[in-house]
Scaffold this motif. Sequence first.
Motif, mmCIF file in Angstrom:
data_model
loop_
_atom_site.group_PDB
_atom_site.id
_atom_site.type_symbol
_atom_site.label_atom_id
_atom_site.label_comp_id
_atom_site.label_asym_id
_atom_site.label_seq_id
_atom_site.Cartn_x
_atom_site.Cartn_y
_atom_site.Cartn_z
ATOM 1 N N THR A 2 -18.273 -9.124 22.982
ATOM 2 C CA THR A 2 -19.192 -8.054 22.607
ATOM 3 C C THR A 2 -20.325 -8.529 21.751
ATOM 4 N N THR A 3 -21.436 -7.680 22.097
ATOM 5 C CA THR A 3 -22.703 -8.336 21.260
ATOM 6 C C THR A 3 -23.205 -7.097 20.464
ATOM 7 N N ASP A 4 -23.681 -7.417 19.353
ATOM 8 C CA ASP A 4 -24.204 -6.250 18.609
ATOM 9 C C ASP A 4 -25.683 -6.249 19.055
ATOM 10 N N PRO A 5 -26.007 -4.628 19.133
ATOM 11 C CA PRO A 5 -27.345 -4.448 19.614
ATOM 12 C C PRO A 5 -28.419 -5.088 19.089
ATOM 13 N N ASP A 6 -28.738 -4.914 17.632
ATOM 14 C CA ASP A 6 -29.707 -5.227 17.021
ATOM 15 C C ASP A 6 -29.632 -6.509 16.243
ATOM 16 N N ASN A 7 -28.413 -7.187 16.039
ATOM 17 C CA ASN A 7 -28.298 -8.371 15.458
ATOM 18 C C ASN A 7 -27.558 -9.630 16.214
ATOM 19 N N ASP A 9 -26.645 -12.827 15.418
ATOM 20 C CA ASP A 9 -25.480 -13.376 15.111
ATOM 21 C C ASP A 9 -24.236 -12.455 14.750
ATOM 22 N N PHE A 10 -23.065 -12.450 15.390
ATOM 23 C CA PHE A 10 -22.035 -11.665 15.476
ATOM 24 C C PHE A 10 -21.439 -11.546 14.150
ATOM 25 N N ARG A 11 -21.434 -10.347 13.405
ATOM 26 C CA ARG A 11 -20.463 -10.143 12.031
ATOM 27 C C ARG A 11 -19.243 -9.327 12.621
ATOM 28 N N TYR A 12 -18.321 -9.951 11.675
ATOM 29 C CA TYR A 12 -16.920 -9.048 11.971
ATOM 30 C C TYR A 12 -17.258 -7.880 11.218
ATOM 31 N N PRO A 13 -16.344 -6.696 11.806
ATOM 32 C CA PRO A 13 -16.489 -5.457 11.175
ATOM 33 C C PRO A 13 -15.862 -5.369 9.599
ATOM 34 N N LEU A 14 -16.280 -4.465 8.810
ATOM 35 C CA LEU A 14 -15.967 -4.448 7.555
ATOM 36 C C LEU A 14 -14.388 -4.494 7.294
ATOM 37 N N ARG A 15 -13.854 -3.743 8.362
ATOM 38 C CA ARG A 15 -12.497 -3.527 8.217
ATOM 39 C C ARG A 15 -11.615 -4.735 8.294
ATOM 40 N N TRP A 16 -12.201 -5.683 9.084
ATOM 41 C CA TRP A 16 -11.455 -6.659 9.519
ATOM 42 C C TRP A 16 -11.746 -7.856 8.036
ATOM 43 N N ARG A 17 -12.778 -7.703 7.769
ATOM 44 C CA ARG A 17 -13.069 -8.475 6.432
ATOM 45 C C ARG A 17 -12.178 -8.096 5.317
ATOM 46 N N LEU A 18 -12.185 -6.781 5.078
ATOM 47 C CA LEU A 18 -11.458 -6.318 4.195
ATOM 48 C C LEU A 18 -9.721 -6.858 4.216
ATOM 49 N N MET A 19 -9.507 -6.658 5.490
ATOM 50 C CA MET A 19 -8.015 -6.910 5.801
ATOM 51 C C MET A 19 -7.667 -8.604 5.697
ATOM 52 N N ASP A 20 -8.931 -9.259 5.996
ATOM 53 C CA ASP A 20 -8.466 -10.712 5.690
ATOM 54 C C ASP A 20 -8.625 -11.079 4.114
ATOM 55 N N GLY A 21 -9.379 -10.247 3.643
ATOM 56 C CA GLY A 21 -9.558 -10.232 2.012
ATOM 57 C C GLY A 21 -7.960 -10.380 1.561
ATOM 58 N N ALA A 22 -7.502 -8.890 2.005
ATOM 59 C CA ALA A 22 -6.352 -8.602 1.271
ATOM 60 C C ALA A 22 -5.188 -9.567 1.842
ATOM 61 N N GLU A 23 -5.184 -10.207 3.076
ATOM 62 C CA GLU A 23 -4.212 -11.037 3.179
ATOM 63 C C GLU A 23 -4.194 -12.246 2.263
ATOM 64 N N ARG A 24 -5.458 -12.890 2.086
ATOM 65 C CA ARG A 24 -5.829 -14.073 1.532
ATOM 66 C C ARG A 24 -5.388 -13.831 -0.165
#
Lengths: 317, 265
Positions: A2-7, A9-24
């Motif tokens: 999936t490609t972001d329409p206006d960006n 370089d692909f960024r993970y959704p916020l929810r994923w990053r929060l979840m990764d942070g929580a796991e770490r």
Amino acid sequence: MTTDPDNSDFRYPLRWRLMDGAERLLEIVWPRRFGRFTGWLLLLPALLLVGILVLGLWQMAESSLHVLDRNTFLPSEEYTLSNYGTIWQSATYFKVIWRSVQGAVWTVVFTLLLAFPFAYVLVRTPRAWVRKLLLIALFLPFFIGQVVRAYGILIVLGTSGAVNDVFGLIGVGPYRLLFNFPAVVFGLVQYMLPFAVLMLAPALTSIPQETETAASSLGANWLRSMRHVVLPMAKPGIVGASLVVMTLSLTDFAMPAMLGGGSQDFIANAIYDQFFRTADQGLGSALALLLVALGSVLVAVIIGLFGAGTLGMGEKK
Amino acid sequence: MISATQRRVFWGLVWFSILVLSLPTIIVLGASVTSGNMIAFPPEGFSLKWYEKIALARDIRGAFGRSLIVAFVCLVISVPVGTFAGIALTRYRLRFTSLIQIYLLLPFTIPLIGSGIGMMLVFGNWGILGHVWPVGLACAVINLPFIIWSVSSSAAVLDSDLELAAANCGAGRIETFLHVTLPGVMPGVITGGLLMFVLAMTEFLVSLLLTDARTVTLPVQIYNNIRSIITPDLAAISSVFVVVALIAVWLLDKLVGLEIFLKSK
């Protein structure tokens, strides 16, 4: 991908990053190698919460060992067993305890007399809507709460209440139906009925109906097939229900207080009075501990008969 | 039931039970809409004036609000604690399981007056008596076995391979918990939460022991008023509890079905 329409370089959704942070974070706070103890960690809050009760018992035991100093109205410094001696020698407490035991026994008898047919019809009825209505009749009072139920009974049994109105129609009465021992037992039976039915029903569910059909085809009338087939097979449920009803009604406060009108105190009412009328904490604590001991004996019998899993907490894997 | 006599005897007793269980409730509802100033049955005319009266009475509104606070505090404490405990008891191999079970059943096995007095002494020592939230904490303690029981029974039927599969697909521990374990035990959590909320709303004896004149909850308020005088406004307050109970039974039936309580283990 999936490609972001206006960006670009692909960024993970916020929810994923929060979840990764929580796991770490979890990996730092509670690393995987602690896995063996995870169960205990999850159990800890519950153990602590129930610990408040254990602490309470400890405090009661501590204050039951001090007598009230009548001069200063403070508990005395030295440790003594004389509060227990006072209860042992007191004719009043003997009377109260004896009344509670009698009340509990009568409640068990009448509750089972009503609960057994109720549970039997509930389990055996072929019509689903009848079963549903019976269940609603059972659960509604359970959720209404004891005070409101006692209030309803006060109105029904009052001198100008519904029951005395019916008596008036057939030309007798009015009778004084409240503030005596039978009124308290009636209230307790009303309070206990849902508990007893819900404990009996599973026991009756497990009895196949064919056994009764077999008994009657062999010439037993319904009383005999009840006595020799159903009752023996339902015995564990009946014993369990009796013990639970016994324990709960023996230690009840609201029904004797509201329907007994002060003249029909049970043990719980005597304990309350020690704390809030005479302000004798030591004597009240001693009484309360005796009641806890009495209740524990009954409960030990239940657990001894059926095992600790009576409530089905933590089924075996 | 094969014999006609048996049917007659049993149904007779069942009808008597239904009468005993429901009549007080029906009479309370009837008495609450009377237009007279006395409790009478049948009520003299229809009026909602007693509802208006309790809606305007400050002490009753305060007590109702405090009962709601108690129920919410109880919910906030007991739902996470009970859920974790229920999961721990069913999905982890622990030693001394039967001892833990007996310990966690203490709230049921210690008579309510004993638990209440004990907590009154403990809370007094901690200096938190006289607030409303400790009543909610106390309600969470005394009814905890209900929610542990309801969460355990849904956790017991959850296939543990699902959690392994999630981990195998790369889910972390929190993700597995949030997306697999928690949805799996949700029916039990909701049932347990419902029970805890309603039981805390209607809790009487422990509230009586832990509250004073400024912090009475609604059941204690009713109890105090009954001891002074019985008027129809009490019936109106009681009807509020009847409505709460009706909603609770309806929800319980929708969520798990009332018939679940008839199953033999």
